[in-house]
Design a protein around this motif. Structure first.
Motif, PDB file in Angstrom:
ATOM      1  N   PHE A   6      27.454  62.848  34.782  1.00 55.24           N
ATOM      2  CA  PHE A   6      26.197  62.760  35.512  1.00 55.24           C
ATOM      3  C   PHE A   6      25.439  61.542  35.027  1.00 55.24           C
ATOM      4  CE2 PHE A   6      21.773  63.970  36.444  1.00 55.24           C
ATOM      5  CZ  PHE A   6      21.914  64.180  37.805  1.00 55.24           C
ATOM      6  N   ASN A   7      25.150  60.635  35.944  1.00 57.98           N
ATOM      7  CA  ASN A   7      24.408  59.425  35.630  1.00 57.98           C
ATOM      8  C   ASN A   7      22.922  59.730  35.787  1.00 57.98           C
ATOM      9  OD1 ASN A   7      23.245  56.919  35.460  1.00 57.98           O
ATOM     10  ND2 ASN A   7      24.800  55.902  36.701  1.00 57.98           N
ATOM     11  N   ASN A   8      22.224  59.884  34.673  1.00 56.30           N
ATOM     12  CA  ASN A   8      20.799  60.226  34.715  1.00 56.30           C
ATOM     13  C   ASN A   8      19.945  59.119  35.316  1.00 56.30           C
ATOM     14  OD1 ASN A   8      21.004  62.799  33.622  1.00 56.30           O
ATOM     15  ND2 ASN A   8      21.049  61.974  31.543  1.00 56.30           N
ATOM     16  N   ALA A   9      20.367  57.882  35.180  1.00 56.27           N
ATOM     17  CA  ALA A   9      19.586  56.761  35.699  1.00 56.27           C
ATOM     18  C   ALA A   9      19.537  56.776  37.227  1.00 56.27           C
ATOM     19  CB  ALA A   9      20.165  55.447  35.203  1.00 56.27           C
ATOM     20  N   THR A  10      20.664  57.115  37.856  1.00 52.37           N
ATOM     21  CA  THR A  10      20.730  57.113  39.316  1.00 52.37           C
ATOM     22  C   THR A  10      20.769  58.507  39.913  1.00 52.37           C
ATOM     23  OG1 THR A  10      23.137  56.999  39.285  1.00 52.37           O
ATOM     24  CG2 THR A  10      21.934  54.903  39.357  1.00 52.37           C
ATOM     25  N   ASN A  11      20.817  59.547  39.053  1.00 49.47           N
ATOM     26  CA  ASN A  11      20.939  60.938  39.499  1.00 49.47           C
ATOM     27  C   ASN A  11      22.153  61.139  40.399  1.00 49.47           C
ATOM     28  OD1 ASN A  11      18.760  61.962  38.088  1.00 49.47           O
ATOM     29  ND2 ASN A  11      17.328  61.436  39.717  1.00 49.47           N
ATOM     30  N   GLU A  12      23.273  60.552  40.000  1.00 56.74           N
ATOM     31  CA  GLU A  12      24.509  60.675  40.768  1.00 56.74           C
ATOM     32  C   GLU A  12      25.611  61.237  39.887  1.00 56.74           C
ATOM     33  OE1 GLU A  12      25.411  56.815  42.296  1.00 56.74           O
ATOM     34  OE2 GLU A  12      23.956  56.976  43.905  1.00 56.74           O
ATOM     35  N   ILE A  13      26.538  61.896  40.545  1.00 61.09           N
ATOM     36  CA  ILE A  13      27.710  62.415  39.860  1.00 61.09           C
ATOM     37  C   ILE A  13      28.817  61.376  39.954  1.00 61.09           C
ATOM     38  CG2 ILE A  13      29.459  64.222  39.884  1.00 61.09           C
ATOM     39  CD1 ILE A  13      27.290  65.992  41.204  1.00 61.09           C
ATOM     40  N   VAL A  14      29.497  61.142  38.841  1.00 60.97           N
ATOM     41  CA  VAL A  14      30.606  60.200  38.791  1.00 60.97           C
ATOM     42  C   VAL A  14      31.863  61.007  38.499  1.00 60.97           C
ATOM     43  CG1 VAL A  14      31.557  58.187  37.614  1.00 60.97           C
ATOM     44  CG2 VAL A  14      29.085  58.408  37.907  1.00 60.97           C
ATOM     45  N   VAL A  15      32.880  60.841  39.347  1.00 65.65           N
ATOM     46  CA  VAL A  15      34.145  61.550  39.163  1.00 65.65           C
ATOM     47  C   VAL A  15      35.007  60.752  38.203  1.00 65.65           C
ATOM     48  CG1 VAL A  15      36.213  62.409  40.310  1.00 65.65           C
ATOM     49  CG2 VAL A  15      34.019  62.550  41.473  1.00 65.65           C
ATOM     50  N   ASN A  16      35.461  61.400  37.143  1.00 68.79           N
ATOM     51  CA  ASN A  16      36.352  60.775  36.166  1.00 68.79           C
ATOM     52  C   ASN A  16      37.774  60.913  36.704  1.00 68.79           C
ATOM     53  OD1 ASN A  16      37.651  59.814  33.951  1.00 68.79           O
ATOM     54  ND2 ASN A  16      36.686  61.187  32.498  1.00 68.79           N
ATOM     55  N   GLU A  17      38.185  59.963  37.530  1.00 66.83           N
ATOM     56  CA  GLU A  17      39.427  60.069  38.301  1.00 66.83           C
ATOM     57  C   GLU A  17      40.682  60.330  37.464  1.00 66.83           C
ATOM     58  OE1 GLU A  17      41.996  57.639  41.638  1.00 66.83           O
ATOM     59  OE2 GLU A  17      39.958  56.994  41.185  1.00 66.83           O
ATOM     60  N   PRO A  18      40.928  59.643  36.357  1.00 66.69           N
ATOM     61  CA  PRO A  18      42.164  59.917  35.605  1.00 66.69           C
ATOM     62  C   PRO A  18      42.268  61.362  35.121  1.00 66.69           C
ATOM     63  CG  PRO A  18      41.168  57.883  34.854  1.00 66.69           C
ATOM     64  CD  PRO A  18      40.197  58.522  35.788  1.00 66.69           C
ATOM     65  N   GLU A  19      41.153  61.941  34.712  1.00 64.34           N
ATOM     66  CA  GLU A  19      41.200  63.313  34.223  1.00 64.34           C
ATOM     67  C   GLU A  19      41.238  64.328  35.360  1.00 64.34           C
ATOM     68  OE1 GLU A  19      38.704  64.333  31.015  1.00 64.34           O
ATOM     69  OE2 GLU A  19      39.097  62.467  29.958  1.00 64.34           O
ATOM     70  N   VAL A  20      40.620  64.011  36.487  1.00 64.25           N
ATOM     71  CA  VAL A  20      40.671  64.917  37.636  1.00 64.25           C
ATOM     72  C   VAL A  20      42.106  65.050  38.134  1.00 64.25           C
ATOM     73  CG1 VAL A  20      40.020  65.087  40.072  1.00 64.25           C
ATOM     74  CG2 VAL A  20      38.290  64.625  38.364  1.00 64.25           C
ATOM     75  N   MET A  21      42.862  63.970  38.074  1.00 59.14           N
ATOM     76  CA  MET A  21      44.242  63.988  38.560  1.00 59.14           C
ATOM     77  C   MET A  21      45.165  64.868  37.714  1.00 59.14           C
ATOM     78  SD  MET A  21      44.285  62.469  41.239  1.00 59.14           S
ATOM     79  CE  MET A  21      43.581  61.240  42.238  1.00 59.14           C
ATOM     80  N   LEU A  22      44.737  65.263  36.537  1.00 57.38           N
ATOM     81  CA  LEU A  22      45.551  66.134  35.693  1.00 57.38           C
ATOM     82  C   LEU A  22      45.584  67.573  36.205  1.00 57.38           C
ATOM     83  CD1 LEU A  22      44.495  64.850  32.171  1.00 57.38           C
ATOM     84  CD2 LEU A  22      46.603  64.350  33.411  1.00 57.38           C
ATOM     85  N   VAL A  23      44.601  67.962  37.006  1.00 57.02           N
ATOM     86  CA  VAL A  23      44.555  69.307  37.581  1.00 57.02           C
ATOM     87  C   VAL A  23      45.115  69.219  38.993  1.00 57.02           C
ATOM     88  CG1 VAL A  23      43.056  71.223  38.222  1.00 57.02           C
ATOM     89  CG2 VAL A  23      42.555  69.873  36.180  1.00 57.02           C
ATOM     90  N   LYS A  24      46.185  69.959  39.257  1.00 60.62           N
ATOM     91  CA  LYS A  24      46.879  69.848  40.541  1.00 60.62           C
ATOM     92  C   LYS A  24      45.954  70.132  41.729  1.00 60.62           C
ATOM     93  CE  LYS A  24      50.493  71.877  43.378  1.00 60.62           C
ATOM     94  NZ  LYS A  24      49.669  71.719  44.548  1.00 60.62           N
ATOM     95  N   GLU A  25      45.122  71.154  41.613  1.00 61.63           N
ATOM     96  CA  GLU A  25      44.230  71.517  42.717  1.00 61.63           C
ATOM     97  C   GLU A  25      43.214  70.416  43.001  1.00 61.63           C
ATOM     98  OE1 GLU A  25      46.140  75.069  41.166  1.00 61.63           O
ATOM     99  OE2 GLU A  25      45.019  73.491  40.174  1.00 61.63           O
ATOM    100  N   PHE A  26      42.708  69.777  41.970  1.00 62.45           N
ATOM    101  CA  PHE A  26      41.780  68.666  42.173  1.00 62.45           C
ATOM    102  C   PHE A  26      42.515  67.445  42.711  1.00 62.45           C
ATOM    103  CE2 PHE A  26      38.570  70.159  38.730  1.00 62.45           C
ATOM    104  CZ  PHE A  26      38.142  71.160  39.571  1.00 62.45           C
ATOM    105  N   ALA A  27      43.723  67.212  42.251  1.00 66.55           N
ATOM    106  CA  ALA A  27      44.519  66.085  42.743  1.00 66.55           C
ATOM    107  C   ALA A  27      44.824  66.266  44.231  1.00 66.55           C
ATOM    108  CB  ALA A  27      45.805  65.950  41.945  1.00 66.55           C
TER     109      ALA A  27
END
Length: 71
Positions: A6-27
């Motif tokens: 979570f980027n507090n400066a812009t109030n946006e969520i940032v997806v950490n793509e390399p780690e998301v790809m480790l979960v099959k359902e998220f991939a």
């Protein structure tokens, strides 16, 4: 493992793509063929997956700004 940041400066969520790809359902959510929309006909921007992953993070993660609220 942090899937989302979570980027507090812009109030946006940032997806950490390399780690998301480790979960099959998220991939599976990240696949370009599944992310085709009117604004992104090729699915390269993955806007649909971003919205769905952001919802999952906001609802389920203890680090979410909404974690202190009751269901």
């Amino acid at each position: 493992m942090k899937f989302f940041l979570f980027n507090n400066a812009t109030n946006e969520i940032v997806v950490n793509e390399p780690e998301v790809m480790l979960v099959k359902e998220f991939a599976d959510l990240w696949e370009p063929t599944r992310n085709k929309t009117k604004k992104d006909p090729k699915g390269q921007k993955r806007t649909r997956a971003f919205r769905e992953l952001a919802y999952i993070w906001l609802m389920c993660d203890w680090a979410s700004p909404y974690a202190d609220y009751s269901e």
